[in-house]
Design a protein around this motif. Structure first.
Motif, short mmCIF file in Angstrom:
data_model
loop_
_atom_site.label_atom_id
_atom_site.label_comp_id
_atom_site.label_asym_id
_atom_site.label_seq_id
_atom_site.Cartn_x
_atom_site.Cartn_y
_atom_site.Cartn_z
N GLU A 230 45.47 55.05 30.26
CA GLU A 230 44.76 55.18 31.54
C GLU A 230 43.27 54.89 31.37
O GLU A 230 42.65 54.28 32.24
N ARG A 231 42.71 55.33 30.25
CA ARG A 231 41.28 55.11 30.01
C ARG A 231 40.97 53.63 29.78
O ARG A 231 39.97 53.11 30.27
N GLY A 234 43.80 51.68 33.02
CA GLY A 234 43.79 52.20 34.37
C GLY A 234 45.12 51.94 35.09
O GLY A 234 45.96 51.19 34.59
N PRO A 235 45.33 52.58 36.22
CA PRO A 235 44.41 53.52 36.86
C PRO A 235 44.56 54.94 36.30
O PRO A 235 45.64 55.33 35.87
N VAL A 236 43.46 55.68 36.32
CA VAL A 236 43.49 57.07 35.91
C VAL A 236 44.40 57.84 36.89
O VAL A 236 44.33 57.64 38.09
N ALA A 238 47.74 57.54 36.71
CA ALA A 238 49.02 56.82 36.84
C ALA A 238 50.18 57.66 36.33
O ALA A 238 51.29 57.58 36.85
N PHE A 255 53.01 50.76 36.56
CA PHE A 255 51.81 51.13 37.32
C PHE A 255 50.55 50.64 36.62
O PHE A 255 49.58 50.23 37.28
N LEU A 256 50.54 50.69 35.28
CA LEU A 256 49.40 50.16 34.53
C LEU A 256 49.21 48.67 34.80
O LEU A 256 48.07 48.16 34.76
N GLY A 258 49.63 47.26 37.58
CA GLY A 258 49.29 47.05 38.99
C GLY A 258 50.46 47.17 39.93
O GLY A 258 50.33 46.86 41.12
N HIS A 260 53.65 48.96 42.13
CA HIS A 260 53.80 50.11 43.00
C HIS A 260 55.27 50.52 43.05
O HIS A 260 56.15 49.73 42.71
#
Length: 367
Positions: A230-231, A234-236, A238, A255-256, A258, A260
């Motif tokens: 996440e760091r 992203g997104p933080v 997730a 999710f990392l 992009g 959904h």
């Protein structure tokens, strides 16, 4: 009466189509004048591609050389419908690809799935729908990320081996995703987060071979990797999203990238026109191998039952086994285990047992 029979697979014993046929046969024995309509379904797990291939006219199957959860050569099919590719994660990293003694989520990898996703992207797909479920992995999708262009490094700069057991040693993630701007959908069978009591490890790890001390070890590994990923990517947050824990954390990796989340059950139900079939029916029957608390967290039977309730149509669940006695959307829950007296008997005679259960339920309703 018009009876709509819309089950999921009975994992380990029957495909969704086989289960639907068994229920229809049993029902006809007791009520031969009823019209039975079979509509096999899937929720993102095994059977996802088969169901969509039947429903989407013009869609084409594509066969890819890839590897199984332990890195051995295997072929996997996905479905191409125009610019959309429907990929079943279990085709490359499914539990069914391993012998019972090979099941160890500390070692198994999603790398093979990444090869399938890469093939779809490189052959022109602009939308990738990944059905999540039935996996043997607990690597938070790290193997898939590696196949798509990332390198996971330890503190010495050495690339990590595959599997969920090494993720706590990940100190850096280099590279970038070779996804060419495609839209990514995680079609999940559950809404679990990555971590915690309802997450990938503790909720699903035991059925993949993780027991005892392996569970807290894997949870620690996923937690460490999630914080780093996440760091850096992203997104933080997730890891906390619904569906992040699906298929051993594959949802998190998507999710990392992009992606959904969409309900795999809802996506499949829409593709086969379930709402119209329910509206034309007097009774709906759904089912799966094990109807339990997980079934109520976004799996197929709950989706079908909710759709039936919306139309004011009664819905029954016929399952291999069940620890759910009642639900507001259900007119009844029945199990082969209860009929035959034991789980062992139900597993020995799955088709015969389900057929007999459907016949008994039909007779009871007639009385």
């Amino acid at each position: 009466m018009r009876i709509l029979i819309a089950p999921d697979k009975f994992a380990g014993t029957m495909s969704a189509a086989e289960a639907a046929d068994a229920i229809a046969e049993g029902w006809r024995r007791a009520r031969p004048d009823d019209e039975t309509v079979t509509l096999p379904l899937a929720d993102g797990g095994p059977g996802f591609v088969d169901v969509l291939a039947h429903a989407l006219a013009g869609a084409v199957r594509v066969t890819v050389d890839t590897c199984d959860p332990l890195g051995r050569p295997v072929q996997a099919d996905y479905l191409r419908d125009g610019e959309t590719a429907y990929i079943e994660s279990a085709a490359a990293c499914g539990l069914h690809l391993l012998k019972p003694e090979e099941r160890d989520p500390r070692r198994t990898t999603t790398y093979g799935l990444g090869l399938v996703v890469s093939h779809a992207i490189e052959t022109g797909a602009r939308r990738i729908v990944v059905g999540l479920g039935g996996s043997s992995t607990n690597d938070a999708g790290a193997g898939m990320l590696t196949a798509l262009g990332f390198t996971l490094l330890d503190s010495t700069g050495t690339a990590l081996p595959y599997g969920g057991g090494v993720l706590s040693a990940c100190a850096a993630i280099e590279g970038h995703a070779r996804t060419r701007g495609v839209a990514i959908v995680a079609a999940t069978d559950v809404d679990s987060p990555l971590l915690g009591p309802h997450g990938a490890t503790y909720m699903f790890g035991p059925q993949k071979g993780a027991t005892g001390s392996a569970l807290p070890f894997l949870e620690m590994s996923l937690s460490a990797f999630a914080e780093l990923a996440e760091r850096q990517l992203g997104p933080v947050g997730a890891s906390e999203l619904p569906g992040a824990g699906a298929a051993g954390g594959l949802g998190f990796a998507l999710f990392l990238l992009g992606g959904h989340r969409e309900s795999g059950a809802r996506l499949t139900c829409d593709a086969v026109g379930l709402d119209a079939e329910i509206a034309a029916s007097d009774l709906v029957i759904t089912g799966e191998g094990s109807f339990d608390a997980q079934s109520l967290r976004g799996k197929l039977a709950a989706e079908v039952a909710a759709g039936a309730t919306a139309h004011g149509t009664p819905c029954l669940v016929l399952a291999g086994r069940s620890d759910v006695d009642a639900h507001p959307d259900l007119a009844g829950v029945h199990s082969v285990t209860d009929l035959l007296g034991s789980p062992e008997a139900a597993m020995r005679r799955p088709v015969e047992g389900l057929t007999s259960l459907a016949e008994k339920v039909a007779k009871d309703r007639q009385e």
